[in-house]
Write a protein that holds these residues in place. Structure first.
Motif, mmCIF file in Angstrom:
data_model
loop_
_atom_site.group_PDB
_atom_site.id
_atom_site.type_symbol
_atom_site.label_atom_id
_atom_site.label_comp_id
_atom_site.label_asym_id
_atom_site.label_seq_id
_atom_site.Cartn_x
_atom_site.Cartn_y
_atom_site.Cartn_z
ATOM 1 N N UNK A 40 0.923 -1.295 -0.090
ATOM 2 C CA UNK A 40 0.092 0.125 -0.056
ATOM 3 C C UNK A 40 0.878 1.174 0.059
ATOM 4 N N UNK A 41 2.096 1.062 0.850
ATOM 5 C CA UNK A 41 2.903 2.397 0.726
ATOM 6 C C UNK A 41 3.498 2.809 -0.485
ATOM 7 N N UNK A 42 3.833 1.449 -1.120
ATOM 8 C CA UNK A 42 4.523 1.936 -2.544
ATOM 9 C C UNK A 42 3.415 2.389 -3.558
ATOM 10 N N UNK B 77 -5.327 12.370 -7.054
ATOM 11 C CA UNK B 77 -6.278 11.618 -6.163
ATOM 12 C C UNK B 77 -5.712 10.708 -5.047
ATOM 13 N N UNK B 78 -4.319 10.835 -5.086
ATOM 14 C CA UNK B 78 -3.462 9.676 -4.031
ATOM 15 C C UNK B 78 -3.859 9.893 -2.629
ATOM 16 N N UNK B 79 -4.208 11.371 -2.393
ATOM 17 C CA UNK B 79 -4.690 11.534 -0.900
ATOM 18 C C UNK B 79 -5.796 10.869 -0.284
ATOM 19 N N UNK C 95 -8.166 6.527 2.774
ATOM 20 C CA UNK C 95 -9.112 5.156 2.716
ATOM 21 C C UNK C 95 -8.213 4.067 3.260
ATOM 22 N N UNK C 96 -7.036 4.028 3.039
ATOM 23 C CA UNK C 96 -6.158 2.686 3.417
ATOM 24 C C UNK C 96 -5.799 2.794 4.835
#
Length: 311
Positions: free
Chosen positions: A110-112, A120-122, A127-128
């Motif tokens: 998930x970090x990668x 929209x990565x924020x 969410x994760x």
């Protein structure tokens, strides 16, 4: 002595006195801020440890606090023939062995993903990470409803794609694996944020140099990313392992330790004997042995990482 020298010495003395005054004030303020934490730590950490080591050598029964006797090593000898205790210990080991690599792998993956500079990565980071801030009780109840063997959402979805409904938590062969997956999902968000911080600290010029040398994605991951994350990985392995050994909420809420003791853990066993059966003496002895075991595990993990770094 000249007047200028006298003034200089006097100013130095005044400054020294004021400095000492400020230092004393800072020390008093520091202890003032530390006192509440020290009091709470003493009440809820230090004293319980002392009481556990004291009661572990007695036959202390909770309803008869004034009628306890020193029994020596009897509680510890009893552990050797306690089948339920052995089962709970094996269940805990099984959970740790399965959940730690799964959870850390999910967290790193998930970090990668969220480390990419995409639009929209924020939202995905939030969410994760969101399961990590939810109560384990709420998560356990939610998944218990979703995994209901007859009317649960998961089984309904499986039925719609032609797969027979699964017992999940009501099966002795599936319950522990189900709890492992749910626990890894709920905890990976926290480790993800720590891995993400480590990825941000890796100099991008190293990856650019690797690109010039013709390294592919897998090679950059194995020879740059993984070595750079070793200190963080060691920290997460130790903390995640200790947290995994303290598993109690999920099996208590979702299965009650069943079916057939297939999901009972060592902490749940301590709780059952200490509060439900009210045998505080025996529960304290189990707690002592479990604490010593955790200390040994932590030392071994640290030693393994240090030897690997030295090599």
């Amino acid at each position: 002595m000249k007047i200028s020298q006298f003034v200089q010495v006097r100013n130095t003395t005044v400054h020294y006195r004021e400095s000492n005054h400020y230092k004393k004030g800072e020390v008093v303020s520091a202890y003032g801020f530390l006192t509440p934490a020290l009091v709470l730590a003493t009440l809820f950490i230090v004293l319980p440890i002392i009481f556990a080591f004291t009661y572990g050598f007695t036959d202390y029964y909770l309803l008869k606090p004034n009628d306890k006797h020193f029994t020596g090593l009897e509680n510890f000898k009893r552990m050797l023939t306690d089948e339920v205790l052995m089962q709970s210990f094996l269940n805990t080991i099984k959970f740790v062995v399965l959940v730690v690599p799964l959870q850390l792998s999910m967290a790193l993956g998930l970090a990668l993903i969220v480390n990419k500079r995409i639009k929209g990565v924020g939202f995905f980071r939030t969410a994760y990470f969101s399961p990590a801030v939810l109560s384990l009780v709420v998560i356990s109840i939610l998944w218990t409803v979703m995994l209901n063997p007859t009317s649960g959402l998961i089984n309904e979805a499986l039925a719609n794609i032609g797969i027979s409904k699964q017992p999940f938590l009501s099966s002795a062969s599936q319950a522990m694996y189900t709890i492992v997956v749910i626990s890894a999902w709920s905890g990976s968000g926290y480790q993800m944020m720590i891995f993400l911080a480590g990825l941000k600290n890796i100099d991008n010029q190293i990856y650019e140099a690797a690109d010039i040398d013709g390294a592919n994605v897998l090679q950059k991951f194995l020879y740059i990313t993984i070595p750079s994350l070793k200190p963080i990985t060691m920290f997460l392995v130790i903390t995640t392992t200790i947290q995994a050994f303290k598993l109690i909420v999920q099996p208590m809420v979702m299965t009650g330790g069943g079916p057939d003791y297939s999901t009972i853990t060592i902490l749940q066993y301590i709780y059952e004997y200490g509060f439900r059966h009210r045998n505080v003496g025996y529960a304290s002895a189990v707690t002592i042995m479990f604490t010593l075991f955790l200390i040994i595990v932590s030392i071994v993990i640290k030693k393994l990482f240090r030897e690997e770094e030295a090599a």
